[in-house]
Motif scaffolding. Sequence first.
Motif, PDB file in Angstrom:
ATOM      1  N   UNK A  51      48.118  54.059  12.814  1.00 60.22           N
ATOM      2  CA  UNK A  51      47.945  55.385  13.393  1.00 60.22           C
ATOM      3  C   UNK A  51      46.542  55.913  13.141  1.00 60.22           C
ATOM      4  N   UNK A  52      45.948  55.495  12.050  1.00 58.93           N
ATOM      5  CA  UNK A  52      44.596  55.920  11.701  1.00 58.93           C
ATOM      6  C   UNK A  52      43.767  54.704  11.311  1.00 58.93           C
TER       7      UNK A  52
ATOM      8  N   UNK B 149      43.974  62.515   7.344  1.00 57.64           N
ATOM      9  CA  UNK B 149      44.515  62.044   8.621  1.00 57.64           C
ATOM     10  C   UNK B 149      43.985  62.889   9.772  1.00 57.64           C
ATOM     11  N   UNK B 150      43.961  64.194   9.608  1.00 56.53           N
ATOM     12  CA  UNK B 150      43.460  65.070  10.671  1.00 56.53           C
ATOM     13  C   UNK B 150      41.973  64.819  10.905  1.00 56.53           C
ATOM     14  N   UNK B 151      41.205  64.674   9.830  1.00 56.80           N
ATOM     15  CA  UNK B 151      39.774  64.383  10.000  1.00 56.80           C
ATOM     16  C   UNK B 151      39.563  63.051  10.706  1.00 56.80           C
TER      17      UNK B 151
ATOM     18  N   UNK C 243      38.077  62.210  14.511  1.00 55.44           N
ATOM     19  CA  UNK C 243      36.934  61.304  14.389  1.00 55.44           C
ATOM     20  C   UNK C 243      35.769  61.924  13.621  1.00 55.44           C
ATOM     21  N   UNK C 244      36.097  62.720  12.612  1.00 53.99           N
ATOM     22  CA  UNK C 244      35.076  63.279  11.740  1.00 53.99           C
ATOM     23  C   UNK C 244      34.939  62.480  10.458  1.00 53.99           C
ATOM     24  N   UNK C 245      35.930  61.653  10.167  1.00 56.48           N
ATOM     25  CA  UNK C 245      35.896  60.769   8.994  1.00 56.48           C
ATOM     26  C   UNK C 245      36.276  59.375   9.460  1.00 56.48           C
ATOM     27  N   UNK C 246      35.516  58.368   9.048  1.00 59.51           N
ATOM     28  CA  UNK C 246      35.780  57.002   9.591  1.00 59.51           C
ATOM     29  C   UNK C 246      37.107  56.550   9.191  1.00 59.51           C
TER      30      UNK C 246
END
Length: 87
Positions: free
Chosen positions: A53-54, A78-80, A84-87
Amino acid sequence: MIVEILLLLIAVIILIFIIKLLPSWKSPKSISGLVVNAVSGIVLLLATDFFNLTTIPTNFVTVLVCAIGGVPGSLILIVLNLLQLYP
């Protein structure tokens, strides 16, 4: 590197907030609640990675954020990642 430091700071703030909400810090029930929250956060991170999922890398920093922040810390990661703000 800066993002990881910010995530760790957010996780510590979440932990402090959770501790402030607990009625008494020294009771075994409160301590076991913190442990369950930390384990649930790590399991949530690993489950989202297992089901693809991520794309959060499972490294020391992400596991530490999930252990300190618990479920709210995992949800922030997970939200970040979904934004797509955190790889």
